[in-house]
Design a protein around this motif. Structure first.
Motif, PDB file in Angstrom:
ATOM      1  N   GLN A   1      -6.059   4.454   1.898  1.00 47.16           N
ATOM      2  CA  GLN A   1      -5.929   3.167   1.221  1.00 47.16           C
ATOM      3  C   GLN A   1      -5.918   2.014   2.228  1.00 47.16           C
ATOM      4  O   GLN A   1      -6.572   0.980   2.038  1.00 47.16           O
ATOM      5  N   HIS A   2      -5.185   2.216   3.299  1.00 47.12           N
ATOM      6  CA  HIS A   2      -5.055   1.204   4.341  1.00 47.12           C
ATOM      7  C   HIS A   2      -6.416   0.875   4.962  1.00 47.12           C
ATOM      8  O   HIS A   2      -6.779  -0.287   5.151  1.00 47.12           O
TER       9      HIS A   2
ATOM     10  N   ALA B   1      -3.868   0.271  -9.815  1.00 50.88           N
ATOM     11  CA  ALA B   1      -4.733  -0.699  -9.143  1.00 50.88           C
ATOM     12  C   ALA B   1      -4.855  -1.988  -9.950  1.00 50.88           C
ATOM     13  O   ALA B   1      -4.828  -3.100  -9.393  1.00 50.88           O
TER      14      ALA B   1
ATOM     15  N   LEU C   1      -7.851  -5.702  -3.659  1.00 50.90           N
ATOM     16  CA  LEU C   1      -8.302  -4.342  -3.396  1.00 50.90           C
ATOM     17  C   LEU C   1      -9.812  -4.204  -3.537  1.00 50.90           C
ATOM     18  O   LEU C   1     -10.417  -4.894  -4.367  1.00 50.90           O
TER      19      LEU C   1
ATOM     20  N   ASP D   1      -3.546  -5.521  -8.423  1.00 53.34           N
ATOM     21  CA  ASP D   1      -4.623  -6.461  -8.075  1.00 53.34           C
ATOM     22  C   ASP D   1      -4.797  -7.509  -9.161  1.00 53.34           C
ATOM     23  O   ASP D   1      -4.559  -8.701  -8.944  1.00 53.34           O
TER      24      ASP D   1
ATOM     25  N   ALA E   1      -9.390   1.472   3.603  1.00 55.55           N
ATOM     26  CA  ALA E   1     -10.268   0.902   2.578  1.00 55.55           C
ATOM     27  C   ALA E   1     -10.031  -0.593   2.405  1.00 55.55           C
ATOM     28  O   ALA E   1     -10.974  -1.372   2.203  1.00 55.55           O
ATOM     29  N   VAL E   2      -8.774  -1.024   2.476  1.00 59.75           N
ATOM     30  CA  VAL E   2      -8.438  -2.428   2.233  1.00 59.75           C
ATOM     31  C   VAL E   2      -8.740  -3.307   3.443  1.00 59.75           C
ATOM     32  O   VAL E   2      -9.286  -4.409   3.309  1.00 59.75           O
TER      33      VAL E   2
ATOM     34  N   LEU F   1       0.828  -1.204   0.000  1.00 58.42           N
ATOM     35  CA  LEU F   1       0.000   0.000   0.000  1.00 58.42           C
ATOM     36  C   LEU F   1       0.866   1.260   0.000  1.00 58.42           C
ATOM     37  O   LEU F   1       0.517   2.267  -0.605  1.00 58.42           O
TER      38      LEU F   1
ATOM     39  N   SER G   1       0.885   3.991  -3.177  1.00 60.47           N
ATOM     40  CA  SER G   1       0.655   5.404  -2.867  1.00 60.47           C
ATOM     41  C   SER G   1       1.846   6.246  -3.306  1.00 60.47           C
ATOM     42  O   SER G   1       1.677   7.353  -3.830  1.00 60.47           O
TER      43      SER G   1
ATOM     44  N   GLN H   1     -12.861   1.807  -4.975  1.00 58.12           N
ATOM     45  CA  GLN H   1     -12.427   2.756  -3.948  1.00 58.12           C
ATOM     46  C   GLN H   1     -10.920   2.992  -4.008  1.00 58.12           C
ATOM     47  O   GLN H   1     -10.447   4.135  -3.951  1.00 58.12           O
ATOM     48  N   SER H   2     -10.136   1.930  -4.129  1.00 53.83           N
ATOM     49  CA  SER H   2      -8.683   2.076  -4.213  1.00 53.83           C
ATOM     50  C   SER H   2      -8.280   2.862  -5.454  1.00 53.83           C
ATOM     51  O   SER H   2      -7.372   3.705  -5.411  1.00 53.83           O
ATOM     52  N   TRP H   3      -8.933   2.581  -6.576  1.00 54.61           N
ATOM     53  CA  TRP H   3      -8.664   3.321  -7.809  1.00 54.61           C
ATOM     54  C   TRP H   3      -8.905   4.817  -7.602  1.00 54.61           C
ATOM     55  O   TRP H   3      -8.045   5.642  -7.958  1.00 54.61           O
TER      56      TRP H   3
END
Length: 356
Positions: free
Chosen positions: A305-306, A217, A229, A221, A308-309, A171, A175, A233-235
């Motif tokens: 990101q952290h 992403a 992921l 992934d 969200a995952v 992650l 980032s 959301q990650s995208w």
């Protein structure tokens, strides 16, 4: 005639004065090239120094830990005292009346571990997803304290990292990629698409941020399978990060022209990435970095990101507000002072066009 020619020849033939040589030097490419020599050397040293300072010797600073009060045996108290001594009083102890509330604090990322009694011994629940370095430190220290005090200890990782990312660095790296490609893209627009007008520049920054975020992403992934992921959301977090990073450079480019890379590199790379909490968790960073990092775009991106995952049920608005604030300020400065921004297309007034 002859005298005039001779006088003219003499005027042109005299050696230039020191001031004239300096003026010519300032207009030549040599001055910025020499300045860049020293800037690049300083940037190299500061880059190495900033990462070494943050990561070479992680030291615990105020690690929040939950202690379940009921039931709390004397062995738990003895173990907690041993942990505080071993970690040089860096634990922030928070008492919770029962295990359910303590586990809720762990899920909400308010604490990094839970200590509770279990028969004659102690159970330590850690969350590798909250910070692999912190979980490792607590686990290793706990086992040493357990051996020295004779208190049985069971360590459980109740929120482990994904198998494709055993050290929790993926992650951080995605980032980091979004941050660097974000401002590199803005640099390339300023070099190769200087004629873009302000609104066009913002829209193209949005466009490459969306495409770049999708590419990062998808590779991590779908391509490598390193992380599972929450893709959309990650995208969008990666795209938001890239856009913010690009607009930060554009803001500095508006204010400082060709030297915009200096503050951009300082904020986003020298300060932002080492303090982001991605490679070394915030409680193990030097105190100043641990507090500053979450207010900068790289730290906000890692944090968003952290969560969200690994913590879908415990989303926080703060990291998105940080990214939004930097993006809004950058766009506002660029728009207000857009007349100073290098590039753009000149608009010919209608009367001038008619006269031509």
């Amino acid at each position: 005639m002859t005298g005039g020619a001779t006088g003219g020849h003499g005027a042109h033939g005299r050696p230039p004065t020191r001031r004239e040589r300096w003026e010519a030097y300032k207009k030549s490419p040599y001055l910025p090239a020499v300045v860049l020599l020293f800037i690049l050397a300083a940037a190299a040293g500061l880059f190495a120094g900033s990462y070494t300072y943050a990561m070479a010797n992680p030291t615990p600073h105020h690690i929040p830990v939950a202690v379940v009060e009921q039931p709390r045996t004397p062995r738990v108290g003895e173990f907690v005292q041993g942990m505080e001594k071993a970690l040089d009083a860096s634990l922030e102890l928070h008492g919770y009346p029962d295990a359910a509330q303590a586990d809720g604090a762990l899920d909400g990322q308010r604490v990094f571990a839970v200590l509770r009694s279990a028969g004659p011994g102690v159970v330590m629940e850690v969350a590798g997803a909250s910070g692999a370095t912190v979980a490792q430190l607590l686990g290793e220290t706990g086992l040493k304290v357990s051996d020295s005090l004779g208190v049985p200890l069971t360590v459980k990782d109740v929120k482990p990292l994904q198998p494709g990312d055993p050290r929790g660095l993926a992650l951080f790296y995605i980032s980091l990629a979004a941050v660097i490609i974000g401002f590199v893209g803005a640099i390339q627009l300023s070099v190769h698409a200087r004629a873009l007008n302000p609104l066009e520049r913002i829209l193209f920054t949005v466009a490459y941020a969306l495409l770049g975020g999708f590419a990062i992403a998808a590779v991590v992934d779908w391509g490598l399978g390193a992380l599972d992921l929450p893709f959309a959301q990650s995208w969008l977090i990666l795209a938001f990060t890239m856009f913010t990073s690009g607009m930060v450079f554009t803001m500095f480019n508006t204010l400082l022209g060709r030297w915009a890379m200096i503050p951009t590199w300082g904020v986003m790379v020298l300060l932002g990435n080492p303090s982001s909490g991605g490679a070394v968790s915030w409680p193990l960073l030097p105190s100043l970095l641990g507090h500053v990092g979450r207010w900068l775009p790289p730290g906000a991106s890692v944090n968003a990101q952290h969560t969200a995952v690994y913590y879908q049920g415990h989303q926080y608005l703060f990291p998105y507000l940080v990214l939004a604030a930097w993006a809004l300020v950058s766009c506002t400065v660029f728009w207000v002072w857009r007349h100073r921004h290098p590039g753009g297309r000149d608009r010919v007034p209608e009367h001038a066009a008619a006269a031509a």
